[in-house]
Design a protein around this motif. Structure first.
Motif, PDB file in Angstrom:
ATOM      1  N   SER A 164       7.147  27.643  -8.408  1.00 40.49           N
ATOM      2  CA  SER A 164       7.178  28.235  -7.074  1.00 40.49           C
ATOM      3  C   SER A 164       8.550  28.839  -6.790  1.00 40.49           C
ATOM      4  CB  SER A 164       6.857  27.171  -6.017  1.00 40.49           C
ATOM      5  OG  SER A 164       5.580  26.625  -6.217  1.00 40.49           O
ATOM      6  N   PRO A 165       8.630  29.812  -5.868  1.00 37.29           N
ATOM      7  CA  PRO A 165       9.942  30.365  -5.494  1.00 37.29           C
ATOM      8  C   PRO A 165      10.800  29.296  -4.825  1.00 37.29           C
ATOM      9  CG  PRO A 165       8.226  31.133  -3.995  1.00 37.29           C
ATOM     10  CD  PRO A 165       7.518  30.442  -5.120  1.00 37.29           C
ATOM     11  N   ILE A 166      12.107  29.528  -4.817  1.00 42.85           N
ATOM     12  CA  ILE A 166      13.014  28.559  -4.219  1.00 42.85           C
ATOM     13  C   ILE A 166      12.669  28.335  -2.745  1.00 42.85           C
ATOM     14  CG2 ILE A 166      14.697  30.374  -3.714  1.00 42.85           C
ATOM     15  CD1 ILE A 166      16.883  28.287  -4.041  1.00 42.85           C
ATOM     16  N   ARG A 167      12.743  27.092  -2.340  1.00 45.63           N
ATOM     17  CA  ARG A 167      12.526  26.732  -0.947  1.00 45.63           C
ATOM     18  C   ARG A 167      13.803  26.091  -0.405  1.00 45.63           C
ATOM     19  NH1 ARG A 167       6.815  23.358  -1.437  1.00 45.63           N
ATOM     20  NH2 ARG A 167       5.689  24.850  -2.750  1.00 45.63           N
ATOM     21  N   THR A 168      14.018  26.235   0.886  1.00 44.62           N
ATOM     22  CA  THR A 168      15.130  25.547   1.526  1.00 44.62           C
ATOM     23  C   THR A 168      14.589  24.689   2.659  1.00 44.62           C
ATOM     24  OG1 THR A 168      15.547  27.366   3.066  1.00 44.62           O
ATOM     25  CG2 THR A 168      16.743  27.397   0.967  1.00 44.62           C
ATOM     26  N   ARG A 169      15.364  23.668   3.017  1.00 41.55           N
ATOM     27  CA  ARG A 169      14.907  22.758   4.072  1.00 41.55           C
ATOM     28  C   ARG A 169      16.123  22.169   4.792  1.00 41.55           C
ATOM     29  NH1 ARG A 169      10.582  18.274   2.386  1.00 41.55           N
ATOM     30  NH2 ARG A 169      12.411  17.360   1.343  1.00 41.55           N
ATOM     31  N   PHE A 170      16.000  22.057   6.108  1.00 37.95           N
ATOM     32  CA  PHE A 170      17.026  21.443   6.934  1.00 37.95           C
ATOM     33  C   PHE A 170      16.521  20.076   7.407  1.00 37.95           C
ATOM     34  CE2 PHE A 170      17.179  26.030   7.388  1.00 37.95           C
ATOM     35  CZ  PHE A 170      18.511  26.328   7.198  1.00 37.95           C
ATOM     36  N   GLU A 195      14.022  11.018  11.638  1.00 37.06           N
ATOM     37  CA  GLU A 195      14.481  12.147  10.839  1.00 37.06           C
ATOM     38  C   GLU A 195      13.488  13.293  10.936  1.00 37.06           C
ATOM     39  OE1 GLU A 195      16.466  13.184   6.509  1.00 37.06           O
ATOM     40  OE2 GLU A 195      15.169  11.421   6.653  1.00 37.06           O
ATOM     41  N   LEU A 196      14.011  14.464  11.245  1.00 39.46           N
ATOM     42  CA  LEU A 196      13.206  15.673  11.381  1.00 39.46           C
ATOM     43  C   LEU A 196      13.471  16.608  10.204  1.00 39.46           C
ATOM     44  CD1 LEU A 196      11.369  17.544  13.138  1.00 39.46           C
ATOM     45  CD2 LEU A 196      13.488  18.383  14.208  1.00 39.46           C
ATOM     46  N   PHE A 197      12.392  17.151   9.605  1.00 36.53           N
ATOM     47  CA  PHE A 197      12.467  18.074   8.469  1.00 36.53           C
ATOM     48  C   PHE A 197      11.972  19.450   8.928  1.00 36.53           C
ATOM     49  CE2 PHE A 197      12.285  13.927   6.769  1.00 36.53           C
ATOM     50  CZ  PHE A 197      12.649  13.911   5.433  1.00 36.53           C
ATOM     51  N   ILE A 198      12.782  20.490   8.697  1.00 40.99           N
ATOM     52  CA  ILE A 198      12.401  21.858   9.048  1.00 40.99           C
ATOM     53  C   ILE A 198      12.535  22.739   7.813  1.00 40.99           C
ATOM     54  CG2 ILE A 198      12.912  23.868  10.474  1.00 40.99           C
ATOM     55  CD1 ILE A 198      11.790  21.580  12.067  1.00 40.99           C
ATOM     56  N   ASN A 199      11.445  23.403   7.411  1.00 43.82           N
ATOM     57  CA  ASN A 199      11.490  24.313   6.271  1.00 43.82           C
ATOM     58  C   ASN A 199      12.254  25.582   6.626  1.00 43.82           C
ATOM     59  OD1 ASN A 199       9.894  22.854   4.308  1.00 43.82           O
ATOM     60  ND2 ASN A 199       8.119  23.273   5.611  1.00 43.82           N
ATOM     61  N   ASN A 205       8.127  14.475  10.072  1.00 39.71           N
ATOM     62  CA  ASN A 205       9.032  13.622  10.834  1.00 39.71           C
ATOM     63  C   ASN A 205       8.860  12.183  10.361  1.00 39.71           C
ATOM     64  OD1 ASN A 205      10.886  13.604  13.407  1.00 39.71           O
ATOM     65  ND2 ASN A 205       9.576  11.799  13.570  1.00 39.71           N
ATOM     66  N   ARG A 206       9.987  11.472  10.281  1.00 32.98           N
ATOM     67  CA  ARG A 206       9.961  10.073   9.877  1.00 32.98           C
ATOM     68  C   ARG A 206      10.574   9.212  10.974  1.00 32.98           C
ATOM     69  NH1 ARG A 206      12.240  10.780   3.649  1.00 32.98           N
ATOM     70  NH2 ARG A 206      10.334  11.712   2.779  1.00 32.98           N
ATOM     71  N   LEU A 207       9.820   8.213  11.403  1.00 33.79           N
ATOM     72  CA  LEU A 207      10.285   7.267  12.415  1.00 33.79           C
ATOM     73  C   LEU A 207      10.244   5.870  11.813  1.00 33.79           C
ATOM     74  CD1 LEU A 207      11.159   6.763  15.357  1.00 33.79           C
ATOM     75  CD2 LEU A 207       8.733   6.516  15.923  1.00 33.79           C
ATOM     76  N   TYR A 208      11.362   5.138  11.910  1.00 34.59           N
ATOM     77  CA  TYR A 208      11.517   3.880  11.172  1.00 34.59           C
ATOM     78  C   TYR A 208      12.121   2.803  12.056  1.00 34.59           C
ATOM     79  CZ  TYR A 208      13.798   0.589   7.929  1.00 34.59           C
ATOM     80  OH  TYR A 208      14.245  -0.534   7.284  1.00 34.59           O
ATOM     81  N   ALA A 209      11.689   1.555  11.799  1.00 29.26           N
ATOM     82  CA  ALA A 209      12.315   0.379  12.400  1.00 29.26           C
ATOM     83  C   ALA A 209      12.334  -0.722  11.347  1.00 29.26           C
ATOM     84  CB  ALA A 209      11.557  -0.082  13.640  1.00 29.26           C
TER      85      ALA A 209
END
Length: 230
Positions: free
Chosen positions: A133-139, A167-171, A185-189
């Motif tokens: 696949s082509p390169i992907r970036t993520r914030f 933690e929020l992930f944005i492509n 999104n990841r929510l942890y305790a």
């Protein structure tokens, strides 16, 4: 030490084991995070290994190996890291049909303290190569909050603490209708115990959600700080 560790692991894991029996789709992540600091130097080497399962034991979902070079400010308020990750992903119930991803990442970590509570902000930028696949970036942005329970300081030996994070992930690119800007999104305790200032064990529950699904994951994490000899 071993007896104390065995008792601790039992009382941390037993409640989650009961929960897992009533949730057959529950996954589990077994993780190690190590940081190797050079004496009298701001530089360190980061390393981690994460074995992620579709269920509690067996049925590999993802094997993640990550390393990097880290620079730490002298006052501990911030650190800067750049590194590489190797990620192998497999579908549930199937073997050798997965795919591999190579990942380069850069991150900034900011630390602060409000009374006894420790707060950490992590900003991460990733460049991802998923096979052909082509390169992907993520914030990615994550905020971690640690609450000490029985000690004044989080890093004291014998301290228990609670950790929550989100933690929020944005492509960086919208490749198609299935790869949108919002990734997950990841929510942890979780509950943690510090054996000494350089070694901690943590057990918790993570909810990972996307537009299409949501799944609970047990997390078992070991954190270790190592130092070079003078």
């Amino acid at each position: 030490m071993l007896k104390k560790l065995s008792i601790l692991i039992y009382f941390l894991i037993f409640p989650f084991g009961i929960f897992a029996q009533s949730n057959p789709d529950l996954g589990a992540w077994y993780m190690y995070f190590g940081n190797y600091r050079f004496q009298d130097s701001p530089w360190a080497i980061h390393g981690e290994a994460q074995y992620r399962n579709h269920n509690i034991i067996g049925d590999l979902e993802q094997l993640l190996l990550r390393t990097g070079l880290q620079y730490n400010l002298e006052n501990g308020a911030a650190s800067f890291l750049a590194g590489y990750g190797s990620i192998t992903t497999q579908s549930p119930g199937e073997i050798n049909n997965g795919f591999h991803e190579s990942r380069i990442y850069q991150e900034v970590i900011l630390r602060q303290k409000v009374n006894r509570v420790g707060i950490m902000h992590r900003y991460r930028y990733e460049q991802r190569w998923v096979e052909n696949s082509p390169i992907r970036t993520r914030f990615r942005y994550a905020i971690f909050v640690n609450f000490p329970l029985n000690q004044k300081e989080l890093h004291e030996a014998g301290s228990w603490y609670l950790q929550v994070y989100d933690e929020l992930f944005i492509n960086g690119e919208k490749l198609n209708d299935t790869v949108k800007f919002f990734d997950r999104n990841r929510l942890y305790a979780g509950l943690g115990y510090r054996f000494n200032p350089n070694l901690a064990l943590q057990v918790g529950l993570l909810d990972q959600s996307t537009d299409a699904s949501s799944k609970l994951q047990l997390q078992f994490s070991l954190f270790q700080q190592l130092y070079s000899k003078k």
